[in-house]
Design a protein around this motif. Structure first.
Motif, short mmCIF file in Angstrom:
data_model
loop_
_atom_site.label_atom_id
_atom_site.label_comp_id
_atom_site.label_asym_id
_atom_site.label_seq_id
_atom_site.Cartn_x
_atom_site.Cartn_y
_atom_site.Cartn_z
N UNK A 205 -15.51 15.04 28.85
CA UNK A 205 -15.57 16.45 29.25
C UNK A 205 -16.49 16.59 30.46
N UNK A 206 -16.46 17.76 31.06
CA UNK A 206 -17.36 18.08 32.16
C UNK A 206 -18.35 19.13 31.68
N UNK A 207 -19.62 18.92 31.99
CA UNK A 207 -20.62 19.91 31.58
C UNK A 207 -21.84 19.83 32.48
N UNK A 208 -22.60 20.91 32.48
CA UNK A 208 -23.92 20.93 33.12
C UNK A 208 -24.94 21.26 32.04
N UNK A 418 -28.77 18.66 34.67
CA UNK A 418 -27.97 17.44 34.76
C UNK A 418 -26.53 17.75 34.41
N UNK A 419 -25.62 16.89 34.90
CA UNK A 419 -24.20 17.09 34.64
C UNK A 419 -23.50 15.77 34.41
N UNK A 457 -24.06 10.40 34.80
CA UNK A 457 -24.88 11.60 34.71
C UNK A 457 -25.53 11.86 36.07
N UNK A 458 -25.38 13.08 36.55
CA UNK A 458 -25.97 13.50 37.83
C UNK A 458 -27.15 14.41 37.52
N UNK A 459 -28.31 14.10 38.09
CA UNK A 459 -29.54 14.82 37.73
C UNK A 459 -30.22 15.37 38.98
N UNK A 460 -30.62 16.64 38.88
CA UNK A 460 -31.49 17.25 39.89
C UNK A 460 -32.72 17.80 39.16
N UNK A 461 -33.59 18.47 39.88
CA UNK A 461 -34.80 18.96 39.25
C UNK A 461 -34.55 20.29 38.52
N UNK A 467 -27.17 22.93 42.63
CA UNK A 467 -27.28 21.66 43.35
C UNK A 467 -26.58 20.55 42.58
N UNK A 468 -26.74 20.55 41.26
CA UNK A 468 -26.07 19.55 40.43
C UNK A 468 -24.56 19.66 40.59
#
Length: 490
Positions: A205-208, A418-419, A457-461, A467-468
């Protein structure tokens, strides 16, 4: 004895309630999708909402399409708990057809408060005790035109990452039977991956994962963060923006007054990569997915930097103890003495009750400060890593493989946005692993896991959800350009 008989009677009544509600729906929702409904079901959310706005599609027709698929998902995976289709049909007649989520059926994990329905948390105490009010999140979604139509299975009191409890039983992974879809939002992931609702790592799945204070959470049965999950990235981006544009802070006092922010990324980014958390190395399939992502981003001329976080062992320990900082007393007080505990919940509580050497809140803040410093000194724009050390675990695997979740709880601890967007080598041996990693890999079987999805997993602050989403889009496009694309196959 009388209490035990009441407990058994309560569970039986709750299960029968679900069976009766499903049986009532079968004349309409038990049939196959019509040609028109199949088109509706496959239409991207932004386009579908636009067609409702124009009157091309009616909300009730959207509900029928999604509802039929949800009941099929329930039949195959046991993912649903509260069946709310009849109430959704009434809502379809009066919903805001000009709203940003007009006519869109929405499913919820079974911790969200919806008037007239239970939040059982998988235990007897909360069964057959319908709630009196919608939570702010539900009110916001209804105001946007959405149709709440079902709730989905969770772990017992949410203290596991397998969706199993004594009331509803076990939810199956829709890709490979015998494996968990994850948790605590496992029922939701199974439904979405099956295609029954609006692909996370275990289920596709896709999620943030939103930072605290971005999405309403007050008034629900648990205080944890809530975020949308969808079947596609475009749907995720649309739904997330639609929620923020409803001025979330006007529904819930805990939400920061942050409107949607348009983000422009520089052409060349510095991408941090966490190849391992230093506790449990990623399995070959997960490591391969990460390397494919790194290769795709490198091919786009982005700078790749190996990021080493502050002590991941500390992150895992602090996170698990903070989740039940009272050593689980409040959570377990809700469970009858004769109610069977899930094995993974039992192990989690053992970990949570380990001696604490200092106050956990200062320790958490100290770790956050270290992480913030490490991030700033590295100069990275965003971070890429695996969401979990292994693909989905077999049922009951969480008991031994609990420590593999370090890649997820680290970002819960620092509250960053994160996403989520196969075979072992011949010389692989448990004997070569540390004690914690041995548990994580005890349930790994590449042959049986064949067909399970993996993610990155894509992570920003903190509070950088927009931004994610931008970086998820960039990563997805880089992977496509490199010939890698996830196929949902519904």
């Amino acid at each position: 004895m009388f209490a035990y008989l009441k407990y058994k009677k309560t569970f039986a009544a709750k299960q029968k309630e679900r069976e009766d509600r499903i049986a009532e729906l079968m004349p309409v929702y038990g049939t196959s999708l019509t040609a028109e409904e199949a088109i509706i079901f496959r239409t991207p959310v932004p386009v579908l909402v636009g067609e409702v706005h124009k009157g091309i599609v009616k909300p009730i027709d959207v509900l029928h399409a999604y509802g039929k698929r949800a009941l099929k998902a329930q039949e195959d995976t046991n993912c649903l708990t509260e069946i709310m289709f009849k109430e959704a049909e009434k809502q379809a007649e009066v919903c805001n057809v000009h709203g940003s989520l007009a006519g869109l059926p929405i499913s919820f994990k079974d911790t969200v408060s919806i008037k007239g329905y239970d939040c059982t948390l998988g235990i007897a105490m909360h069964a057959l005790n319908p709630l009196q009010n919608d939570s702010p999140l539900v009110r916001l979604l209804k105001d946007a035109g959405a149709l709440p139509y079902c709730k989905t299975n969770i772990p017992m009191i949410l203290l596991s990452y397998e969706s199993y409890n004594n009331i509803w039983g076990r939810t199956e992974n829709p890709h490979v039977k015998g494996f968990t879809p994850g948790g605590s939002t496992g029922g939701e992931a199974a439904l979405l991956a099956y295609g029954g609702g609006l692909p996370s790592h275990f289920s596709g799945c896709y999620t943030v994962r939103s930072s605290s204070g971005r999405i309403p959470r007050a008034g629900n049965c648990t205080p944890y963060s809530y975020s949308p999950m969808t079947r596609s990235f475009d749907d995720l981006e649309y739904v997330f923006k639609a929620i923020i544009d409803m001025k979330t802070w006007e529904y819930d006092y805990t939400v920061h007054p942050l409107p949607w922010r348009e983000i422009t990324l520089p052409r060349k980014l510095k991408v941090g990569v966490m190849y391992s958390d230093g506790v449990v190395d990623p399995s070959p399939a997960c490591a391969r997915a990460l390397q494919l992502t790194v290769d795709a981003l490198s091919k786009q001329k982005h700078e790749i930097f190996t990021f080493t976080p502050p002590s991941p062992v500390d992150a895992l320990r602090i996170s698990t103890q903070l989740i039940v900082a009272d050593a689980g007393r409040v959570a377990t007080a809700q469970i009858a003495w004769f109610e069977p505990f899930d094995k993974a919940v039992t192990k989690f509580l053992r970990i949570a009750r380990l001696p604490q050497h200092m106050d956990l809140v200062p320790e958490r803040e100290g770790y956050r400060a270290q992480y913030f410093k490490a991030w700033k000194e590295s100069g990275i724009d965003f971070l890429v890593t695996v969401p979990n050390a292994t693909p989905a675990l077999p049922h009951n695997g969480a008991f031994e493989s609990f420590a593999s979740i370090g890649y997820a709880v680290m970002f819960n601890l620092v509250d960053y946005s994160s996403g989520n967007v196969d075979g072992l080598p011949a010389d692989f041996s448990l004997k070569k692993l540390n004690y914690i990693a041995k548990g994580a890999y005890r349930n790994y079987n590449a042959d049986k896991m064949h067909g399970l999805p993996v993610a990155v997993q894509i992570v920003a602050q903190r509070l950088e959800e927009e931004k994610v989403l931008k970086m998820m889009a960039l990563t997805i496009n880089a992977l496509k350009d490199n010939g890698v694309e996830y196929d949902t196959n519904y």
